[in-house]
Write a protein that holds these residues in place. Structure first.
Motif, PDB file in Angstrom:
ATOM      1  N   UNK A  92      -7.123  -1.503 -12.125  1.00  0.00           N
ATOM      2  CA  UNK A  92      -8.408  -0.904 -11.754  1.00  0.00           C
ATOM      3  C   UNK A  92      -8.166   0.520 -11.234  1.00  0.00           C
ATOM      4  N   UNK A  93      -9.202   1.341 -11.337  1.00  0.00           N
ATOM      5  CA  UNK A  93      -9.124   2.766 -10.971  1.00  0.00           C
ATOM      6  C   UNK A  93     -10.321   3.033 -10.060  1.00  0.00           C
ATOM      7  N   UNK A  94     -10.027   3.276  -8.763  1.00  0.00           N
ATOM      8  CA  UNK A  94     -11.095   3.372  -7.765  1.00  0.00           C
ATOM      9  C   UNK A  94     -11.115   4.773  -7.162  1.00  0.00           C
ATOM     10  N   UNK A  95     -12.316   5.343  -7.094  1.00  0.00           N
ATOM     11  CA  UNK A  95     -12.474   6.690  -6.532  1.00  0.00           C
ATOM     12  C   UNK A  95     -12.586   6.637  -5.019  1.00  0.00           C
ATOM     13  N   UNK A  96     -11.884   7.585  -4.355  1.00  0.00           N
ATOM     14  CA  UNK A  96     -12.004   7.739  -2.901  1.00  0.00           C
ATOM     15  C   UNK A  96     -13.202   8.664  -2.603  1.00  0.00           C
ATOM     16  N   UNK A  97     -13.769   8.518  -1.444  1.00  0.00           N
ATOM     17  CA  UNK A  97     -13.447   7.538  -0.391  1.00  0.00           C
ATOM     18  C   UNK A  97     -13.956   6.151  -0.774  1.00  0.00           C
ATOM     19  N   UNK A  98     -13.251   5.130  -0.297  1.00  0.00           N
ATOM     20  CA  UNK A  98     -13.635   3.758  -0.606  1.00  0.00           C
ATOM     21  C   UNK A  98     -13.761   2.981   0.697  1.00  0.00           C
ATOM     22  N   UNK A  99     -14.827   2.208   0.813  1.00  0.00           N
ATOM     23  CA  UNK A  99     -15.041   1.401   2.025  1.00  0.00           C
ATOM     24  C   UNK A  99     -14.173   0.153   1.961  1.00  0.00           C
ATOM     25  N   UNK A 133      -0.359  -3.932  -6.019  1.00  0.00           N
ATOM     26  CA  UNK A 133       0.050  -2.628  -5.492  1.00  0.00           C
ATOM     27  C   UNK A 133      -1.186  -1.731  -5.446  1.00  0.00           C
ATOM     28  N   UNK A 134      -1.513  -1.230  -4.255  1.00  0.00           N
ATOM     29  CA  UNK A 134      -2.596  -0.253  -4.093  1.00  0.00           C
ATOM     30  C   UNK A 134      -1.931   1.100  -3.851  1.00  0.00           C
ATOM     31  N   UNK A 135      -2.188   2.050  -4.723  1.00  0.00           N
ATOM     32  CA  UNK A 135      -1.490   3.331  -4.579  1.00  0.00           C
ATOM     33  C   UNK A 135      -2.420   4.515  -4.837  1.00  0.00           C
ATOM     34  N   UNK A 136      -2.209   5.557  -4.028  1.00  0.00           N
ATOM     35  CA  UNK A 136      -2.890   6.826  -4.266  1.00  0.00           C
ATOM     36  C   UNK A 136      -2.323   7.417  -5.552  1.00  0.00           C
ATOM     37  N   UNK A 137      -3.112   8.275  -6.208  1.00  0.00           N
ATOM     38  CA  UNK A 137      -2.620   8.826  -7.477  1.00  0.00           C
ATOM     39  C   UNK A 137      -1.886  10.142  -7.288  1.00  0.00           C
ATOM     40  N   UNK A 138      -2.272  10.916  -6.273  1.00  0.00           N
ATOM     41  CA  UNK A 138      -1.668  12.236  -6.089  1.00  0.00           C
ATOM     42  C   UNK A 138      -0.869  12.238  -4.795  1.00  0.00           C
ATOM     43  N   UNK A 139       0.472  12.214  -4.956  1.00  0.00           N
ATOM     44  CA  UNK A 139       1.363  12.173  -3.789  1.00  0.00           C
ATOM     45  C   UNK A 139       2.582  13.047  -4.075  1.00  0.00           C
ATOM     46  N   UNK A 192       0.833  -1.208   0.000  1.00  0.00           N
ATOM     47  CA  UNK A 192       0.000   0.000   0.000  1.00  0.00           C
ATOM     48  C   UNK A 192       0.865   1.254   0.000  1.00  0.00           C
ATOM     49  N   UNK A 193       0.515   2.215  -0.891  1.00  0.00           N
ATOM     50  CA  UNK A 193       1.194   3.516  -0.930  1.00  0.00           C
ATOM     51  C   UNK A 193       0.117   4.603  -0.836  1.00  0.00           C
ATOM     52  N   UNK A 194       0.177   5.360   0.224  1.00  0.00           N
ATOM     53  CA  UNK A 194      -0.826   6.412   0.471  1.00  0.00           C
ATOM     54  C   UNK A 194      -0.181   7.479   1.347  1.00  0.00           C
ATOM     55  N   UNK A 195      -0.252   8.768   0.901  1.00  0.00           N
ATOM     56  CA  UNK A 195       0.437   9.820   1.647  1.00  0.00           C
ATOM     57  C   UNK A 195      -0.339  10.291   2.869  1.00  0.00           C
ATOM     58  N   UNK A 196      -1.653  10.072   2.882  1.00  0.00           N
ATOM     59  CA  UNK A 196      -2.449  10.488   4.036  1.00  0.00           C
ATOM     60  C   UNK A 196      -2.444   9.370   5.075  1.00  0.00           C
ATOM     61  N   UNK A 197      -1.865   9.659   6.255  1.00  0.00           N
ATOM     62  CA  UNK A 197      -1.661   8.640   7.292  1.00  0.00           C
ATOM     63  C   UNK A 197      -2.980   8.018   7.732  1.00  0.00           C
ATOM     64  N   UNK A 198      -4.008   8.862   7.912  1.00  0.00           N
ATOM     65  CA  UNK A 198      -5.302   8.364   8.405  1.00  0.00           C
ATOM     66  C   UNK A 198      -5.886   7.347   7.428  1.00  0.00           C
ATOM     67  N   UNK A 199      -5.858   7.707   6.136  1.00  0.00           N
ATOM     68  CA  UNK A 199      -6.402   6.787   5.122  1.00  0.00           C
ATOM     69  C   UNK A 199      -5.561   5.515   5.051  1.00  0.00           C
ATOM     70  N   UNK A 200      -4.217   5.688   5.104  1.00  0.00           N
ATOM     71  CA  UNK A 200      -3.335   4.516   5.002  1.00  0.00           C
ATOM     72  C   UNK A 200      -3.567   3.548   6.160  1.00  0.00           C
ATOM     73  N   UNK A 201      -3.652   4.093   7.379  1.00  0.00           N
ATOM     74  CA  UNK A 201      -3.905   3.230   8.540  1.00  0.00           C
ATOM     75  C   UNK A 201      -5.294   2.611   8.494  1.00  0.00           C
ATOM     76  N   UNK A 246      -0.168  -6.383 -10.426  1.00  0.00           N
ATOM     77  CA  UNK A 246      -1.483  -5.763 -10.646  1.00  0.00           C
ATOM     78  C   UNK A 246      -1.558  -4.492  -9.798  1.00  0.00           C
ATOM     79  N   UNK A 247      -2.057  -3.414 -10.385  1.00  0.00           N
ATOM     80  CA  UNK A 247      -2.059  -2.114  -9.710  1.00  0.00           C
ATOM     81  C   UNK A 247      -3.487  -1.580  -9.593  1.00  0.00           C
ATOM     82  N   UNK A 248      -3.857  -1.219  -8.359  1.00  0.00           N
ATOM     83  CA  UNK A 248      -5.136  -0.553  -8.100  1.00  0.00           C
ATOM     84  C   UNK A 248      -4.846   0.903  -7.736  1.00  0.00           C
ATOM     85  N   UNK A 249      -5.373   1.834  -8.531  1.00  0.00           N
ATOM     86  CA  UNK A 249      -5.169   3.266  -8.291  1.00  0.00           C
ATOM     87  C   UNK A 249      -6.328   3.810  -7.452  1.00  0.00           C
ATOM     88  N   UNK A 250      -5.988   4.523  -6.371  1.00  0.00           N
ATOM     89  CA  UNK A 250      -6.984   5.213  -5.555  1.00  0.00           C
ATOM     90  C   UNK A 250      -6.890   6.709  -5.847  1.00  0.00           C
TER      91      UNK A 250
END
Length: 537
Positions: free
Chosen positions: A101-108, A52-58, A6-15, A78-82
């Motif tokens: 795959x390309x997934x819009x946040x917020x995602x449950x 790989x699950x990764x945010x798009x804007x970092x 997982x790659x995500x710059x926002x700590x709250x979302x990443x956790x 395989x890459x999932x873009x958030x």
């Protein structure tokens, strides 16, 4: 388990993502996380995740840049873009990179787990296909060996550019870039009946090839009855000497364990250009022809054979004729017309020049050769009238004694005619062997244990020799023929019975139903189920 990074710059979302899913219970392994692409990249290459699950804007390196870099190194990932940006351009670029795959946040957690599950299905299917492909390639190893032989024949006999050699070699899994090249020709033989030594021969054959497989500095190819060709690569002449010494020592040690068998190897000369390998091969071929004249159980260069010849020439006169007669008889049994010139050079080199210059000794030598050829013809079942028509009368000898060159030419003509006759008769003999082999396949195709080794054993031939003969006579490799028989039986059962596909696969020799379906589709262009449905239309 399928590995997730997982790659995500926002700590709250990443956790939140990390802790909201019970990864192991769901069948996944969470192997790492990072706050931006720059930090994530080396960790991803180390962990090699499946998804790989990764945010798009970092910051530093965004998700698209990271995805593009990772895809170059790990093309199967395989890459999932958030993204919180519902932007068509982002999605279009992501698809171009190969994002799954390309997934819009917020995602449950449920939505993300569903997306991961869909990707996991693809991954597992790809894994299964890779396993089936690996098994198929293992079974088709005989075809691979034939491809290697064809490539080496072109490399050694035809003009090829350096680019062609390197590219075609790479297609066969061979990296041929080196500073120094050399060739070895190596064979195993037996003086006993083939039936007596077949199992020993097969074991020795496998041990020799296991040695070849264990050395990254060489590539080998099977040459049927003539054994193996070995291309040795090195980065310096000193390293080449070490490699050649290792080959000589290791092969000699292996063969010491099989005293019932004999071996011989001819070493070429080191060359510095890939297109000069032909020169190294010709030198190895000259030395290899010495197996008919010099003693067995050695791997030697032409220079070493010449030293040996000088020593043996001290034993001259009629006494050495028995040795020469044995050499000639051995060549008649196993030599080829292509090797004839090299054999005769070694043969005449082994005779003292004084004997060749003596009219009486020259006549004696050619007479002895003529009688040996006649006797061999009788052994082969060649009619005496046909043989005499091909090689003439013994009284012709007196017309070919003026010079050693004339004697050599006369003997070459005699032997070439006999070799042609031998090969014609062998062709008829081979047809009987192929018929026996096909009968064995017909009676045993349903056994999972049927193999090149078991079929070659049934006709008392070495696997390598049988493989080359079968391909030559049947027009396809053994494994292609066996697969064809199995597929034909499977098609008959699909059309004439209501048995399940797995049962039919088992019936024709495939204990793995998935592999049976894979082979059927690969060879017939449709699945077993589709084939059965076509017949009902």
């Amino acid at each position: 388990m399928i590995k997730i990074f997982l790659v995500e710059d926002e700590v709250v979302i990443r956790n939140g993502i990390k802790h909201s899913i019970q990864w192991e219970r769901e069948g996944y392994e969470f192997v790492g996380e990072a706050s931006d692409g720059e930090l994530a990249y080396p960790l991803i290459l180390k962990e090699k995740p499946d998804i790989l699950i990764t945010d798009i804007k970092m910051p530093f390196m965004d998700g698209l840049e990271l995805s593009e870099a990772v895809k170059k190194e790990l093309p199967d990932i395989k890459i999932l873009i958030l993204s919180g940006y519902n932007d068509f351009d982002y999605a279009k670029k992501a698809i171009g990179i190969g994002v799954t795959d390309y997934i819009l946040k917020p995602v449950s957690a449920e939505k993300l787990l569903e997306a991961i599950g869909n990707v996991a299905v693809i991954i597992r299917k790809e894994r299964e296909e890779k396993e089936l492909l690996a098994k198929y390639q293992e079974e088709m190893q005989e075809n691979r060996e034939q491809e290697k032989l064809n490539f080496f024949n072109r490399l050694l006999m035809e003009p090829m550019t350096v680019t062609e050699i390197l590219e075609q070699g790479k297609e066969l899994g061979m990296e041929l870039n080196a500073r120094v090249y050399n060739m070895i020709l190596f064979t195993i033989t037996s003086s006993l009946a083939e039936k007596e030594t077949h199992s020993i021969f097969v074991t020795a054959f496998e041990r020799v090839e296991a040695f070849f497989e264990s050395r990254s500095f060489l590539y080998y190819f099977r040459r049927g009855v003539e054994g193996w060709g070995i291309l040795v690569l090195a980065e310096s002449e000193e390293e080449m000497e070490q490699h050649m010494e290792l080959c000589q020592r290791s092969l000699g040690s292996i063969m010491l364990e099989y005293p019932e068998l004999q071996y011989f190897g001819g070493i070429g000369k080191p060359v510095s250009r890939i297109r000069e390998i032909q020169e190294s091969f010709r030198e190895a071929e000259r030395a290899f022809a010495g197996r008919f004249v010099y003693h067995d159980n050695q791997i030697v260069s032409q220079a070493e054979l010449e030293e040996e010849r000088e020593e043996e020439l001290e034993i001259s006169g009629v006494g050495s004729l028995e040795h020469n007669r044995e050499a000639l008889e051995r060549f008649l049994k196993t030599g080829t017309t292509e090797e004839l010139d090299s054999f005769l050079k070694a043969y005449f080199d082994s005779i003292p020049q004084d004997n060749l210059r003596s009219l009486m000794m020259g006549q004696y030598i050619l007479m002895d050769c003529f009688i040996s050829i006649l006797n061999y013809g009788k052994e082969m079942g060649i009619a005496q009238e046909e043989l005499k028509e091909r090689i003439g009368d013994v009284r012709d000898i007196k017309n070919h004694l003026r010079t050693p060159e004339e004697m050599k030419q006369y003997l070459e003509n005699l032997m070439r005619e006999v070799l042609v006759l031998r090969d014609e008769i062998s062709g008829r003999r081979y047809s009987d062997i192929i018929r026996q082999a096909k009968e064995y396949i017909e009676n045993n195709y349903m056994s999972e244990d049927i193999s090149l080794n078991s079929v070659s054993a049934s006709v008392s031939m070495s696997p390598s020799y049988f493989s080359s003969i079968f391909s030559q006579e049947a027009g396809q490799t053994f494994v292609e023929y066996l697969t064809g028989v199995r597929m034909q039986k499977a098609k008959e059962l699909l059309m004439s019975s209501s048995r399940r596909t797995s049962e039919i696969g088992f019936e024709v020799g495939y204990k793995d139903s998935h592999y049976f379906s894979y082979i059927f589709k690969k060879t017939q262009g449709c699945s077993p189920r589709e084939y059965r449905m076509r017949g009902k239309e």
